[in-house]
Motif scaffolding. Structure first.
Motif, PDB file in Angstrom:
ATOM      1  N   PRO A   1      18.187  47.227  36.689  1.00 11.69           N
ATOM      2  CA  PRO A   1      17.738  46.411  37.408  1.00 11.69           C
ATOM      3  C   PRO A   1      18.467  45.400  38.321  1.00 11.69           C
ATOM      4  N   LYS A   2      17.963  45.154  39.400  1.00 13.56           N
ATOM      5  CA  LYS A   2      18.474  44.197  40.445  1.00 13.56           C
ATOM      6  C   LYS A   2      18.715  42.777  39.841  1.00 13.56           C
ATOM      7  N   GLY A   3      19.835  41.938  40.149  1.00 15.48           N
ATOM      8  CA  GLY A   3      19.836  40.781  39.890  1.00 15.48           C
ATOM      9  C   GLY A   3      19.355  40.240  38.530  1.00 15.48           C
ATOM     10  N   ARG A   4      18.915  39.192  38.587  1.00 16.09           N
ATOM     11  CA  ARG A   4      18.378  38.741  37.284  1.00 16.09           C
ATOM     12  C   ARG A   4      17.160  39.240  36.746  1.00 16.09           C
ATOM     13  N   HIS A   5      16.678  40.336  37.470  1.00 20.39           N
ATOM     14  CA  HIS A   5      15.553  41.244  36.681  1.00 20.39           C
ATOM     15  C   HIS A   5      15.969  41.991  35.477  1.00 20.39           C
ATOM     16  N   LEU A   6      17.227  41.974  35.264  1.00 17.50           N
ATOM     17  CA  LEU A   6      17.884  42.610  33.944  1.00 17.50           C
ATOM     18  C   LEU A   6      17.542  41.681  32.855  1.00 17.50           C
ATOM     19  N   LEU A   7      17.579  40.556  33.027  1.00 16.80           N
ATOM     20  CA  LEU A   7      17.027  39.568  31.909  1.00 16.80           C
ATOM     21  C   LEU A   7      15.725  39.782  31.155  1.00 16.80           C
ATOM     22  N   ASN A   8      15.044  40.423  31.852  1.00 15.66           N
ATOM     23  CA  ASN A   8      13.511  40.771  31.640  1.00 15.66           C
ATOM     24  C   ASN A   8      13.458  42.209  31.110  1.00 15.66           C
ATOM     25  N   HIS A   9      14.349  43.231  31.394  1.00 17.40           N
ATOM     26  CA  HIS A   9      14.349  44.350  30.702  1.00 17.40           C
ATOM     27  C   HIS A   9      14.524  44.461  29.195  1.00 17.40           C
ATOM     28  N   PHE A  10      13.524  45.277  28.680  1.00 14.63           N
ATOM     29  CA  PHE A  10      13.697  45.596  27.210  1.00 14.63           C
ATOM     30  C   PHE A  10      14.969  45.707  26.510  1.00 14.63           C
ATOM     31  N   LEU A  11      15.752  46.684  27.274  1.00 14.86           N
ATOM     32  CA  LEU A  11      16.965  46.754  26.594  1.00 14.86           C
ATOM     33  C   LEU A  11      18.094  45.755  26.585  1.00 14.86           C
ATOM     34  N   TYR A  12      18.101  44.899  27.664  1.00 15.58           N
ATOM     35  CA  TYR A  12      18.607  43.524  27.558  1.00 15.58           C
ATOM     36  C   TYR A  12      18.323  42.714  26.696  1.00 15.58           C
ATOM     37  N   ARG A  13      17.211  42.546  26.555  1.00 14.22           N
ATOM     38  CA  ARG A  13      16.575  41.750  25.303  1.00 14.22           C
ATOM     39  C   ARG A  13      16.742  42.328  24.079  1.00 14.22           C
ATOM     40  N   HIS A  14      16.560  43.459  23.803  1.00 14.54           N
ATOM     41  CA  HIS A  14      17.169  43.981  22.571  1.00 14.54           C
ATOM     42  C   HIS A  14      18.464  43.754  22.120  1.00 14.54           C
ATOM     43  N   THR A  15      19.263  44.033  22.993  1.00 12.68           N
ATOM     44  CA  THR A  15      20.881  43.896  22.784  1.00 12.68           C
ATOM     45  C   THR A  15      20.969  42.474  22.617  1.00 12.68           C
ATOM     46  N   LEU A  16      20.588  41.508  23.364  1.00 13.29           N
ATOM     47  CA  LEU A  16      20.702  39.982  23.051  1.00 13.29           C
ATOM     48  C   LEU A  16      20.484  39.623  21.861  1.00 13.29           C
TER      49      LEU A  16
ATOM     50  N   ASN B   1      16.442  47.615   7.892  1.00 19.54           N
ATOM     51  CA  ASN B   1      15.529  46.747   7.986  1.00 19.54           C
ATOM     52  C   ASN B   1      15.796  45.583   8.880  1.00 19.54           C
ATOM     53  N   ASP B   2      16.946  45.148   9.065  1.00 22.34           N
ATOM     54  CA  ASP B   2      17.255  43.999  10.132  1.00 22.34           C
ATOM     55  C   ASP B   2      17.035  44.919  11.494  1.00 22.34           C
ATOM     56  N   ALA B   3      17.459  46.269  11.734  1.00 15.14           N
ATOM     57  CA  ALA B   3      17.144  46.586  13.011  1.00 15.14           C
ATOM     58  C   ALA B   3      15.473  46.456  13.518  1.00 15.14           C
ATOM     59  N   VAL B   4      14.851  46.713  12.253  1.00 14.60           N
ATOM     60  CA  VAL B   4      13.283  46.549  12.764  1.00 14.60           C
ATOM     61  C   VAL B   4      13.085  45.100  12.998  1.00 14.60           C
ATOM     62  N   ASP B   5      13.679  44.076  12.276  1.00 15.52           N
ATOM     63  CA  ASP B   5      13.452  42.703  12.603  1.00 15.52           C
ATOM     64  C   ASP B   5      13.879  42.362  14.067  1.00 15.52           C
ATOM     65  N   VAL B   6      14.934  42.901  14.459  1.00 11.80           N
ATOM     66  CA  VAL B   6      15.261  42.682  15.892  1.00 11.80           C
ATOM     67  C   VAL B   6      14.527  43.264  16.907  1.00 11.80           C
ATOM     68  N   ILE B   7      13.846  44.488  16.451  1.00 13.43           N
ATOM     69  CA  ILE B   7      13.012  44.760  17.631  1.00 13.43           C
ATOM     70  C   ILE B   7      11.738  44.003  17.515  1.00 13.43           C
ATOM     71  N   PHE B   8      11.314  43.600  16.523  1.00  9.83           N
ATOM     72  CA  PHE B   8      10.092  42.797  16.401  1.00  9.83           C
ATOM     73  C   PHE B   8      10.409  41.539  17.251  1.00  9.83           C
ATOM     74  N   ALA B   9      11.589  40.763  16.909  1.00 12.12           N
ATOM     75  CA  ALA B   9      12.100  39.534  17.726  1.00 12.12           C
ATOM     76  C   ALA B   9      12.062  39.855  19.097  1.00 12.12           C
TER      77      ALA B   9
END
Length: 308
Positions: A194-209, A233-241
């Motif tokens: 994604p260009k610029g600040r749109h990266l912040l809204n991408h699922f992969l960025y948010r999941h990594t964060l 189990n923690d990995a699932v929690d991260v996806i929920f979050a």
């Protein structure tokens, strides 16, 4: 409540709760948002019993349930356009949920065909869940690898929960960006960065964060290793979050999962990302009052799933 209502991601451990019942009963515009993990976990164990119990609240609100896309499809949603949350909803599955209560009712009455349908879905859910959990840690660092990014002094400050210095924060977000790049490269659908600040809204960025927030909490607790079963189990929690950051919050009885969501949402908001209002900020008291007025208590464990 607004005319649109609130849309909340529901953890598996709150699907039978009176909090959920109160939330849905307060307005027909309020929606329970279910991940594929929550839907599959509802079938775990003795399928004919567990699914009836898991659906003991939702069955009365079939039009107020939204089913989300899986993580692979979520990563394909373009973050540059408005309405990301709407595009994370799996429309066909959401429509199918409207008829699910009827199948449950028929199965509870002894309908063999309906029971077979549930058992088939339960087998698929168990098999699919096992496959998903086996891949849950593909992108993850070990705790040692995460700690290697920071100096010993920085780690000590983290464990003492002291405010981060600018250098530490820069290292943290550089790590998030690096791991996000790895996720993009590994995704089978050749995603565009994604260009610029749109990266912040991408699922992969948010999941990594959210994952890095989780790792930080492990460091704060002094963890050195993590059992594979707990890590999955923690990995699932991260996806929920992660998914909850696109909606009006996360209803969960798991303090770790809820905290990961809270911190991730805060960091995204501070960075300028689009994060909807959290239902807890305005309606927690209203939900509690609603529960008290109706005499609700969490007694799902005392109810026979076939006496609904």
């Amino acid at each position: 409540m607004s005319a649109r209502g609130m849309r909340i991601v529901i953890d598996s451990n709150r699907m039978q709760s009176d909090e959920l019942r109160a939330f849905l009963s307060m307005s027909p515009n309020n929606k329970a948002v279910l991940t594929d993990y929550a839907a599959m976990e509802a079938f775990q164990g003795d399928t004919l019993i567990s699914i009836q119990a898991s659906w003991s609240v939702l069955r009365y609100y079939p039009k107020q349930i939204l089913a989300l896309k899986g993580t692979r499809a979520a990563a394909k949603v373009d973050p540059c356009s408005a309405g990301i949350a709407d595009r994370l909803v799996e429309k066909s599955e959401t429509k199918a949920i409207s008829d699910f209560s009827r199948v449950l009712d028929n199965a509870a009455k002894g309908d063999i065909i309906a029971q077979r349908q549930l058992l088939q879905r339960g087998k698929w859910a168990n098999d699919h869940m096992a496959a998903m959990l086996a891949k849950a840690e593909d992108m993850h660092l070990s705790i040692a690898e995460f700690c290697a990014v920071f100096t010993e002094v920085e780690l000590q400050r983290l464990r003492r929960k002291e405010p981060w210095k600018a250098e530490t924060a820069a290292k943290f977000f550089d790590l998030v960006a690096h791991l996000t790049e790895i996720s993009f490269a590994a995704h089978p659908d050749k995603l565009r960065w994604p260009k610029g600040r749109h990266l912040l809204n991408h699922f992969l960025y948010r999941h990594t964060l959210a994952y890095c927030v989780y790792m930080t909490r492990l460091v704060i607790k002094g963890a050195v290793t993590r059992k594979a079963s707990l890590a999955r189990n923690d990995a699932v929690d991260v996806i929920f979050a992660t998914l909850a950051t696109y909606f009006n919050g996360f209803m969960s009885a798991d303090s770790q999962a809820a905290t990961i969501h809270h911190i991730t949402s805060f960091l995204l908001s501070e960075a300028g990302a689009r994060v909807p209002e959290d239902y807890m900020e305005r309606y927690a008291v209203e939900i509690e009052n609603h529960m008290e007025a109706d005499g609700m208590e969490d007694r799902a464990d005392l109810v026979s799933p076939f006496s609904l």
